[in-house]
Scaffold this motif. Structure first.
Motif, mmCIF file in Angstrom:
data_model
loop_
_atom_site.group_PDB
_atom_site.id
_atom_site.type_symbol
_atom_site.label_atom_id
_atom_site.label_comp_id
_atom_site.label_asym_id
_atom_site.label_seq_id
_atom_site.Cartn_x
_atom_site.Cartn_y
_atom_site.Cartn_z
ATOM 1 N N ALA A 16 0.788 -28.065 19.891
ATOM 2 C CA ALA A 16 0.393 -29.235 20.677
ATOM 3 C C ALA A 16 1.485 -29.652 21.657
ATOM 4 O O ALA A 16 1.193 -30.207 22.726
ATOM 5 C CB ALA A 16 0.064 -30.398 19.739
ATOM 6 N N LYS A 17 2.746 -29.376 21.310
ATOM 7 C CA LYS A 17 3.865 -29.706 22.188
ATOM 8 C C LYS A 17 4.100 -28.648 23.256
ATOM 9 O O LYS A 17 4.968 -28.808 24.115
ATOM 10 C CB LYS A 17 5.142 -29.879 21.354
ATOM 11 C CG LYS A 17 5.173 -31.156 20.518
ATOM 12 C CD LYS A 17 6.334 -31.170 19.526
ATOM 13 C CE LYS A 17 7.687 -31.130 20.199
ATOM 14 N NZ LYS A 17 7.987 -32.408 20.901
ATOM 15 N N GLY A 18 3.344 -27.553 23.183
ATOM 16 C CA GLY A 18 3.490 -26.487 24.172
ATOM 17 C C GLY A 18 4.511 -25.434 23.820
ATOM 18 O O GLY A 18 4.801 -24.549 24.635
ATOM 19 N N ASP A 19 5.072 -25.497 22.608
ATOM 20 C CA ASP A 19 6.041 -24.492 22.164
ATOM 21 C C ASP A 19 5.276 -23.346 21.508
ATOM 22 O O ASP A 19 5.154 -23.260 20.287
ATOM 23 C CB ASP A 19 7.033 -25.128 21.184
ATOM 24 C CG ASP A 19 8.139 -24.166 20.754
ATOM 25 O OD1 ASP A 19 8.086 -22.983 21.129
ATOM 26 O OD2 ASP A 19 9.056 -24.607 20.022
ATOM 27 N N ILE A 20 4.758 -22.457 22.348
ATOM 28 C CA ILE A 20 3.891 -21.378 21.860
ATOM 29 C C ILE A 20 4.653 -20.427 20.946
ATOM 30 O O ILE A 20 4.166 -20.045 19.868
ATOM 31 C CB ILE A 20 3.274 -20.610 23.041
ATOM 32 C CG1 ILE A 20 2.524 -21.556 23.979
ATOM 33 C CG2 ILE A 20 2.352 -19.516 22.524
ATOM 34 C CD1 ILE A 20 1.367 -22.256 23.347
ATOM 35 N N ASP A 21 5.847 -20.036 21.359
ATOM 36 C CA ASP A 21 6.613 -19.081 20.556
ATOM 37 C C ASP A 21 7.002 -19.683 19.206
ATOM 38 O O ASP A 21 6.932 -19.012 18.174
ATOM 39 C CB ASP A 21 7.869 -18.651 21.313
ATOM 40 C CG ASP A 21 7.551 -17.804 22.540
ATOM 41 O OD1 ASP A 21 6.457 -17.199 22.573
ATOM 42 O OD2 ASP A 21 8.386 -17.745 23.468
ATOM 43 N N GLY A 22 7.406 -20.956 19.219
ATOM 44 C CA GLY A 22 7.764 -21.610 17.964
ATOM 45 C C GLY A 22 6.569 -21.736 17.043
ATOM 46 O O GLY A 22 6.681 -21.543 15.823
ATOM 47 N N ALA A 23 5.422 -22.069 17.626
ATOM 48 C CA ALA A 23 4.203 -22.188 16.822
ATOM 49 C C ALA A 23 3.825 -20.847 16.210
ATOM 50 O O ALA A 23 3.470 -20.768 15.027
ATOM 51 C CB ALA A 23 3.061 -22.714 17.686
ATOM 52 N N LEU A 24 3.913 -19.783 17.001
ATOM 53 C CA LEU A 24 3.554 -18.458 16.502
ATOM 54 C C LEU A 24 4.454 -18.054 15.346
ATOM 55 O O LEU A 24 3.980 -17.523 14.333
ATOM 56 C CB LEU A 24 3.648 -17.436 17.635
ATOM 57 C CG LEU A 24 3.250 -16.002 17.286
ATOM 58 C CD1 LEU A 24 1.817 -15.937 16.781
ATOM 59 C CD2 LEU A 24 3.422 -15.088 18.511
ATOM 60 N N LYS A 25 5.751 -18.318 15.475
ATOM 61 C CA LYS A 25 6.666 -17.982 14.381
ATOM 62 C C LYS A 25 6.318 -18.758 13.119
ATOM 63 O O LYS A 25 6.316 -18.202 12.016
ATOM 64 C CB LYS A 25 8.112 -18.276 14.784
ATOM 65 C CG LYS A 25 9.113 -17.944 13.679
ATOM 66 C CD LYS A 25 10.522 -18.329 14.043
ATOM 67 C CE LYS A 25 11.492 -17.925 12.929
ATOM 68 N NZ LYS A 25 11.107 -18.493 11.604
ATOM 69 N N SER A 26 6.027 -20.046 13.278
ATOM 70 C CA SER A 26 5.715 -20.865 12.109
ATOM 71 C C SER A 26 4.425 -20.406 11.447
ATOM 72 O O SER A 26 4.333 -20.323 10.215
ATOM 73 C CB SER A 26 5.606 -22.339 12.515
ATOM 74 O OG SER A 26 5.655 -23.181 11.390
ATOM 75 N N PHE A 27 3.418 -20.089 12.253
ATOM 76 C CA PHE A 27 2.158 -19.592 11.692
ATOM 77 C C PHE A 27 2.371 -18.259 10.978
ATOM 78 O O PHE A 27 1.752 -18.000 9.935
ATOM 79 C CB PHE A 27 1.112 -19.431 12.787
ATOM 80 C CG PHE A 27 0.562 -20.734 13.314
ATOM 81 C CD1 PHE A 27 0.346 -21.815 12.466
ATOM 82 C CD2 PHE A 27 0.244 -20.883 14.655
ATOM 83 C CE1 PHE A 27 -0.155 -23.016 12.940
ATOM 84 C CE2 PHE A 27 -0.265 -22.080 15.136
ATOM 85 C CZ PHE A 27 -0.463 -23.142 14.284
ATOM 86 N N ARG A 28 3.210 -17.410 11.544
ATOM 87 C CA ARG A 28 3.455 -16.115 10.897
ATOM 88 C C ARG A 28 4.219 -16.294 9.586
ATOM 89 O O ARG A 28 3.991 -15.549 8.625
ATOM 90 C CB ARG A 28 4.214 -15.192 11.857
ATOM 91 C CG ARG A 28 3.287 -14.570 12.902
ATOM 92 C CD ARG A 28 4.011 -13.684 13.879
ATOM 93 N NE ARG A 28 3.061 -12.862 14.654
ATOM 94 C CZ ARG A 28 3.316 -12.326 15.825
ATOM 95 N NH1 ARG A 28 4.507 -12.506 16.396
ATOM 96 N NH2 ARG A 28 2.406 -11.599 16.453
ATOM 97 N N ASP A 29 5.116 -17.264 9.543
ATOM 98 C CA ASP A 29 5.794 -17.567 8.270
ATOM 99 C C ASP A 29 4.768 -18.006 7.225
ATOM 100 O O ASP A 29 4.834 -17.595 6.061
ATOM 101 C CB ASP A 29 6.829 -18.672 8.475
ATOM 102 C CG ASP A 29 8.046 -18.200 9.263
ATOM 103 O OD1 ASP A 29 8.253 -16.983 9.367
ATOM 104 O OD2 ASP A 29 8.784 -19.070 9.782
#
Length: 222
Positions: free
Chosen positions: A107-120
């Motif tokens: 939601a904050k626009g941090d796509i790479d951070g979101a992807l890493k968190s989802f993969r974790d």
């Protein structure tokens, strides 16, 4: 009112208040639960209260506050896992915090951070689902993780990888819907899964294949 020092009571009060849209009351209950959980034995109360406090902030679209609350909750779970690393329920809780953090980062626009968190979160969900394939809740968690990652990959234009994620989620959604045909939420998930695959196929220019997926989704929804 009769048991203001009961963390579980504050948790339930907060959940009901959140569902009723009474965000101030929900926040007060969850903050009290966190305070009641102070001390060596209160990690679980602090985790649950922190996660739900994050949900309150997210409902207000206060993303920085939501992210901080979810990260605090995640630290509490990690501390608990240091002493009980094989606890499946705690591992699932950790996966949930990863997903919540990913949602806020997205939601904050941090796509790479979101992807890493989802993969974790996906990594944990895969372990749990493999350990207990009969646990429908854990299978559903795994399905959701695949879908979240597929959404980000689709946004990034990696359509092949997105389609692969959606299809992995579809396999789980179809199995759950077939196993419990009377559960409307499983049927809804299956319909949505067809639609997600259809969306990617459309983006790939495969209109006929997409149409077939949409028709399958419509038949389930109907």
């Amino acid at each position: 009112d009769l048991a203001p020092d009961d963390p579980e009571g504050q948790m339930l009060l907060g959940v009901l208040s959140l569902r009723a849209g009474k965000l101030d009351a929900a926040e007060a209950a969850f903050r009290r639960q966190i305070r009641l959980g102070r001390g060596a034995d209160g990690g679980a109360a602090r985790y649950r209260g922190g996660t739900m406090l994050g949900d309150v902030h997210a409902a207000r679209e206060a993303l920085d506050e939501a992210l901080a609350a979810y990260q605090d909750a995640q630290r509490e779970v990690l501390a608990l896992l240091e002493h009980d690393g094989e606890n499946a329920a705690l591992q699932r809780d950790l996966s949930v915090t990863c997903d919540r953090i990913g949602d806020v980062l997205l939601a904050k626009g941090d796509i790479d951070g979101a992807l890493k968190s989802f993969r974790d979160g996906l990594e944990i969900a895969e372990v749990l689902a493999t350990r207990d394939p009969g646990n429908a809740g854990w299978q559903h968690d795994l399905c959701v993780s695949h879908d979240r990652i597929g959404e980000i990959l689709s946004r990034q234009g990696d359509l092949g990888a997105a389609l692969d994620c959606y299809r992995q989620g579809f396999v789980i959604a179809e199995r759950l819907a077939r196993h419990e045909p009377d559960r409307l939420d499983w049927q809804w998930d299956l319909s949505e899964s067809y639609d997600r695959i259809g969306d990617v196929l459309m983006a790939q220019g495969k209109a006929e294949e997409a149409l077939e997926q949409y028709r399958h989704g419509l038949s389930v929804a109907a």
